[in-house]
Scaffold this active site. Structure first.
Site, PDB file in Angstrom:
ATOM      1  N   HIS A  50       0.536  -1.170  -0.419  1.00  0.00           N
ATOM      2  CA  HIS A  50      -0.228   0.417  -0.695  1.00  0.00           C
ATOM      3  C   HIS A  50       0.827   0.853   0.275  1.00  0.00           C
ATOM      4  O   HIS A  50       2.249   0.557   0.661  1.00  0.00           O
ATOM      5  CB  HIS A  50      -0.944   0.071   1.303  1.00  0.00           C
ATOM      6  CG  HIS A  50      -1.908  -1.211   1.479  1.00  0.00           C
ATOM      7  ND1 HIS A  50      -3.430  -0.958   1.967  1.00  0.00           N
ATOM      8  CD2 HIS A  50      -2.341  -1.727   0.668  1.00  0.00           C
ATOM      9  CE1 HIS A  50      -3.604  -2.227   1.978  1.00  0.00           C
ATOM     10  NE2 HIS A  50      -3.279  -2.906   0.996  1.00  0.00           N
ATOM     11  N   GLU A  52       1.014   3.726   1.547  1.00  0.00           N
ATOM     12  CA  GLU A  52       0.971   4.168   3.142  1.00  0.00           C
ATOM     13  C   GLU A  52       2.566   3.617   3.474  1.00  0.00           C
ATOM     14  O   GLU A  52       3.032   4.162   3.986  1.00  0.00           O
ATOM     15  CB  GLU A  52       0.108   4.147   4.109  1.00  0.00           C
ATOM     16  CG  GLU A  52      -1.054   4.640   3.381  1.00  0.00           C
ATOM     17  CD  GLU A  52      -2.174   4.394   3.009  1.00  0.00           C
ATOM     18  OE1 GLU A  52      -3.424   4.623   3.473  1.00  0.00           O
ATOM     19  OE2 GLU A  52      -1.583   3.596   2.185  1.00  0.00           O
ATOM     20  N   CYS A  80      -6.616   1.865   6.283  1.00  0.00           N
ATOM     21  CA  CYS A  80      -7.048   1.111   5.776  1.00  0.00           C
ATOM     22  C   CYS A  80      -6.421   1.079   6.894  1.00  0.00           C
ATOM     23  O   CYS A  80      -5.462   1.286   7.753  1.00  0.00           O
ATOM     24  CB  CYS A  80      -6.542   0.238   4.878  1.00  0.00           C
ATOM     25  SG  CYS A  80      -4.809  -0.809   5.092  1.00  0.00           S
ATOM     26  N   CYS A  83      -2.683  -0.155   7.606  1.00  0.00           N
ATOM     27  CA  CYS A  83      -2.188   0.925   7.604  1.00  0.00           C
ATOM     28  C   CYS A  83      -1.755   1.626   8.697  1.00  0.00           C
ATOM     29  O   CYS A  83      -0.972   2.898   8.709  1.00  0.00           O
ATOM     30  CB  CYS A  83      -2.331   2.024   6.220  1.00  0.00           C
ATOM     31  SG  CYS A  83      -1.624   1.514   3.926  1.00  0.00           S
TER      32      CYS A  83
END
Length: 146
Positions: A50, A52, A80, A83
């Protein structure tokens, strides 16, 4: 705030062009960009790739520490749960995001995770920065998949 969110949106557009979910992130410390990244789950074939996570990893390498206190992360979409946990664990001081993604179903919970008094670290959270642009990019991406 818009200056750095615009950079995160540029990262999200890179993800879009790769066929990745268009989320971008930037980490800033002392008004300087430390790192920037976009989603690469499909490209790298990694569930954890991801924006992040990638931007946090790069910032840790560049700053030579896992403690990112004093840093602000700009994310085009509310993070999410994975993260959010990484943000708390890396001690990022402030989270600024563009739009909420209601399909995660954790919106209120995630914002509480980031600022929970039950955890050993809390981040200040600001949402809605360049929200329309972030939301529109996500809608365009998912509309193209249908």
């Amino acid at each position: 705030m818009n200056k750095y969110m615009a950079i995160a949106l540029d990262e999200a557009k890179k993800a879009f062009e790769l066929g990745e979910v268009p989320i971008g992130a930037v980490i800033v410390k002392d008004n300087k960009v430390v790192s920037k990244a976009h989603n690469k789950r499909e490209t790298l074939k990694l569930a954890t790739a991801h924006a992040e996570i990638l931007v946090i990893e790069e910032a840790c390498k560049k700053l030579d520490t896992w403690r990112l206190d004093g840093c602000t992360i700009y994310i085009t979409i509310l993070p999410c749960v994975m993260c959010a946990g990484a943000i708390v664990n890396s001690r990022i001081s402030k989270v600024i995001y563009g739009a909420k993604e209601e399909k995660f179903g954790y919106v209120d919970d995630i914002e509480r995770i980031l600022s929970s008094s039950k955890l050993n670290h809390r981040a200040e959270v600001v949402g809605g920065v360049m929200e329309d642009e972030a939301r529109d990019l996500m809608k365009k991406f998912f509309k193209g998949l249908r």
